[in-house]
Write a protein that holds these residues in place. Structure first.
Motif, PDB file in Angstrom:
ATOM      1  N   ASP A 140     -11.903  -3.299 -18.494  1.00 46.06           N
ATOM      2  CA  ASP A 140     -13.141  -3.801 -18.873  1.00 46.06           C
ATOM      3  C   ASP A 140     -13.189  -5.409 -18.319  1.00 46.06           C
ATOM      4  O   ASP A 140     -14.476  -5.759 -18.396  1.00 46.06           O
ATOM      5  N   MET A 141     -12.424  -5.770 -17.725  1.00 48.06           N
ATOM      6  CA  MET A 141     -12.290  -6.954 -17.084  1.00 48.06           C
ATOM      7  C   MET A 141     -12.234  -7.200 -15.469  1.00 48.06           C
ATOM      8  O   MET A 141     -12.412  -8.165 -14.768  1.00 48.06           O
ATOM      9  N   VAL A 142     -12.616  -5.644 -14.955  1.00 46.93           N
ATOM     10  CA  VAL A 142     -12.451  -5.574 -13.458  1.00 46.93           C
ATOM     11  C   VAL A 142     -13.695  -5.545 -12.603  1.00 46.93           C
ATOM     12  O   VAL A 142     -14.692  -4.959 -13.161  1.00 46.93           O
ATOM     13  N   LYS A 143     -13.862  -6.260 -11.559  1.00 45.23           N
ATOM     14  CA  LYS A 143     -15.009  -6.355 -10.821  1.00 45.23           C
ATOM     15  C   LYS A 143     -14.515  -6.142  -9.462  1.00 45.23           C
ATOM     16  O   LYS A 143     -13.273  -6.314  -8.978  1.00 45.23           O
ATOM     17  N   ASN A 144     -15.363  -5.536  -8.526  1.00 53.54           N
ATOM     18  CA  ASN A 144     -14.973  -5.437  -7.008  1.00 53.54           C
ATOM     19  C   ASN A 144     -13.864  -4.720  -6.841  1.00 53.54           C
ATOM     20  O   ASN A 144     -13.053  -4.996  -5.886  1.00 53.54           O
ATOM     21  N   LEU A 145     -13.828  -3.439  -7.464  1.00 53.35           N
ATOM     22  CA  LEU A 145     -12.648  -2.623  -7.536  1.00 53.35           C
ATOM     23  C   LEU A 145     -12.697  -1.869  -6.020  1.00 53.35           C
ATOM     24  O   LEU A 145     -13.822  -1.160  -5.937  1.00 53.35           O
ATOM     25  N   ASN A 195     -11.581 -12.674 -16.905  1.00 60.04           N
ATOM     26  CA  ASN A 195     -11.314 -12.592 -18.325  1.00 60.04           C
ATOM     27  C   ASN A 195     -12.154 -13.221 -18.959  1.00 60.04           C
ATOM     28  O   ASN A 195     -12.552 -13.079 -20.231  1.00 60.04           O
ATOM     29  N   GLY A 196     -12.676 -14.305 -18.342  1.00 57.58           N
ATOM     30  CA  GLY A 196     -13.549 -15.611 -19.221  1.00 57.58           C
ATOM     31  C   GLY A 196     -12.842 -16.353 -19.988  1.00 57.58           C
ATOM     32  O   GLY A 196     -13.458 -17.154 -20.737  1.00 57.58           O
ATOM     33  N   LYS A 197     -11.417 -16.330 -20.115  1.00 54.86           N
ATOM     34  CA  LYS A 197     -10.608 -17.020 -21.104  1.00 54.86           C
ATOM     35  C   LYS A 197      -9.689 -17.717 -20.077  1.00 54.86           C
ATOM     36  O   LYS A 197      -9.780 -17.986 -18.830  1.00 54.86           O
ATOM     37  N   ASP A 198      -8.253 -17.333 -20.526  1.00 50.03           N
ATOM     38  CA  ASP A 198      -7.034 -17.820 -19.873  1.00 50.03           C
ATOM     39  C   ASP A 198      -6.983 -16.760 -18.658  1.00 50.03           C
ATOM     40  O   ASP A 198      -7.082 -15.375 -18.942  1.00 50.03           O
ATOM     41  N   PRO A 199      -6.768 -17.127 -17.472  1.00 48.64           N
ATOM     42  CA  PRO A 199      -6.472 -16.299 -16.520  1.00 48.64           C
ATOM     43  C   PRO A 199      -5.117 -15.255 -16.550  1.00 48.64           C
ATOM     44  O   PRO A 199      -4.419 -15.658 -17.293  1.00 48.64           O
ATOM     45  N   ILE A 200      -5.751 -13.855 -16.357  1.00 50.61           N
ATOM     46  CA  ILE A 200      -4.375 -13.005 -16.289  1.00 50.61           C
ATOM     47  C   ILE A 200      -3.962 -12.858 -14.995  1.00 50.61           C
ATOM     48  O   ILE A 200      -4.449 -12.182 -14.125  1.00 50.61           O
ATOM     49  N   ILE A 201      -2.794 -13.325 -14.764  1.00 50.49           N
ATOM     50  CA  ILE A 201      -2.035 -13.407 -13.313  1.00 50.49           C
ATOM     51  C   ILE A 201      -0.941 -12.505 -13.451  1.00 50.49           C
ATOM     52  O   ILE A 201       0.110 -12.478 -14.211  1.00 50.49           O
ATOM     53  N   PRO A 202      -0.944 -11.319 -12.637  1.00 50.98           N
ATOM     54  CA  PRO A 202      -0.069 -10.609 -12.793  1.00 50.98           C
ATOM     55  C   PRO A 202       1.315 -10.921 -12.072  1.00 50.98           C
ATOM     56  O   PRO A 202       0.989 -11.574 -11.111  1.00 50.98           O
ATOM     57  N   THR A 257     -11.100 -16.546 -12.203  1.00 56.46           N
ATOM     58  CA  THR A 257     -11.077 -15.316 -11.575  1.00 56.46           C
ATOM     59  C   THR A 257      -9.959 -15.096 -10.782  1.00 56.46           C
ATOM     60  O   THR A 257      -9.178 -15.779 -10.041  1.00 56.46           O
ATOM     61  N   VAL A 258      -9.057 -13.919 -11.116  1.00 60.10           N
ATOM     62  CA  VAL A 258      -7.855 -13.680 -10.365  1.00 60.10           C
ATOM     63  C   VAL A 258      -8.166 -12.435  -9.536  1.00 60.10           C
ATOM     64  O   VAL A 258      -8.405 -11.210  -9.869  1.00 60.10           O
ATOM     65  N   SER A 259      -7.949 -12.490  -8.147  1.00 62.28           N
ATOM     66  CA  SER A 259      -7.912 -11.550  -7.308  1.00 62.28           C
ATOM     67  C   SER A 259      -6.710 -11.089  -6.911  1.00 62.28           C
ATOM     68  O   SER A 259      -5.586 -11.637  -6.801  1.00 62.28           O
ATOM     69  N   VAL A 260      -6.589  -9.654  -7.079  1.00 65.60           N
ATOM     70  CA  VAL A 260      -5.220  -8.921  -6.986  1.00 65.60           C
ATOM     71  C   VAL A 260      -5.207  -8.050  -5.845  1.00 65.60           C
ATOM     72  O   VAL A 260      -6.216  -7.359  -5.513  1.00 65.60           O
TER      73      VAL A 260
END
Length: 348
Positions: A23-28, A47-54, A84-87
């Protein structure tokens, strides 16, 4: 729709701890490429909050409409000021870019493939087992892809049977190509195709093939002045040439390709080699790129039937060289395909 997109990591006990981010993903986007490249999944985590960095090497598990699509590993992550975190993640084929030096004994493509996968720790299956035995070969400082590619090319040259490597979730598979799809897929401008480009070229074709064997008479005295650019003496050097001519000379003009004779080949073998080379080269190269509605069965290595009503073209089982899937509200797919028998970029 996205039914699963998880980032998994290993704890010390070997269990996998996951974070669901669908539910947090864009540009898949998911890309598969037949040109010995790993499957690639890219996406942005918003995420809109703290970034989720894998973490590097974290597992990415993705399913679309309850079908497992991708199992791979994070190789890069980039965070911008808006959190925004690009993976970017690759499937198991990425590890075939590892390098090694191996002496392979004579064996089938399946033997070579199994050896390389075990050597680099890649889980694998063989769906169709080739029977042709590839000659022994020394691979020094080569990637796993290079080692397998050499055997694929030799098998194709000897038998006309093409094989490819595809990822199937948690494994990679050796498959006969093109891979048949489960359903008859017809793409046309009146139905599922939104845009296309079709091209035909003879830039890399040849309709006259000469197989050349160099002969040197060492019993004759070399001259002091008459030498060629290669260092051969014209007085003691001659060539035996076997030729094959195609049926397109009148329309294309004469396009000549010279190849060296195989080691210790006799005249009959040289003639056969010329005919075999002509069969591969006396063909125009036809390419097709198109955009269509998304279908997860359209992967690199698969085949699709194509019908373009605009100019009355219909082709069956066209191999897909590269497939780019853009998942979203409007799920679309962009395909690069070959049309006809000479379809892999580096088959010659």
């Amino acid at each position: 729709m996205i039914t699963k997109l998880q980032i998994l990591k290993h704890d010390n006990g070997g269990a996998r701890i996951g974070v669901e981010i669908k539910d947090m993903v864009k540009n898949l986007k998911w890309v598969t490429d037949l040109n010995y490249s790993a499957g690639e999944l890219t996406f942005d985590i918003v995420n809109g909050k703290d970034p989720i960095i894998p973490a590097m090497g974290a597992i990415v598990d993705f399913a679309w409409d309850n079908k497992d699509i991708f199992w791979g590993f994070v190789f890069s992550a980039e965070c911008t000021s808006d959190t925004t975190v690009s993976v970017k993640a690759y499937d198991f084929e990425r590890y075939l870019k590892s390098e090694g030096s191996v002496v392979f004994q004579s064996g089938t493509l399946g033997d070579r493939y199994s050896n390389v996968c075990r050597r680099f720790g890649v889980p694998f299956h063989i769906k169709e087992q080739p029977t042709y035995r590839v000659p022994a070969e020394v691979c020094d400082g080569k990637t796993g892809f290079d080692m397998i590619k050499s055997a694929i090319d030799k098998t194709y040259s000897a038998t006309g049977e093409m094989y490819c490597i595809v990822a199937n979730h948690m494994y990679i598979e050796l498959r006969r190509a093109p891979i048949p799809t489960r359903t008859l897929l017809v793409i046309d401008t009146q139905n599922t195709m939104s845009d296309y480009t079709y091209s035909e070229s003879i830039d890399n074709a040849a309709n006259v093939v000469q197989v050349v064997q160099k002969n040197t008479d060492n019993s004759q005295t070399k001259t002091a002045t008459a030498t060629s650019d290669t260092g051969d003496d014209p007085a003691t050097t001659s060539f035996t040439i076997a030729s094959a001519r195609g049926n397109t000379i009148r329309t294309w003009g004469q396009i000549v390709k010279v190849v060296n004779a195989k080691n210790k080949a006799n005249w009959a073998q040289m003639v056969q080699q010329a005919n075999d080379e002509l069969k591969k080269r006396n063909i125009s190269e036809r390419k097709l790129t198109l955009d269509c509605m998304g279908d997860t069965s359209l992967i690199a290595g698969a085949g699709a039937n194509v019908k373009i009503k605009d100019f009355g073209k219909t082709w069956t089982n066209c191999p897909i060289l590269k497939a780019t899937h853009n998942f979203g509200t409007d799920y679309t797919c962009s395909l690069e395909m070959k049309v006809g028998t000479k379809w892999q970029e580096n088959s010659l």
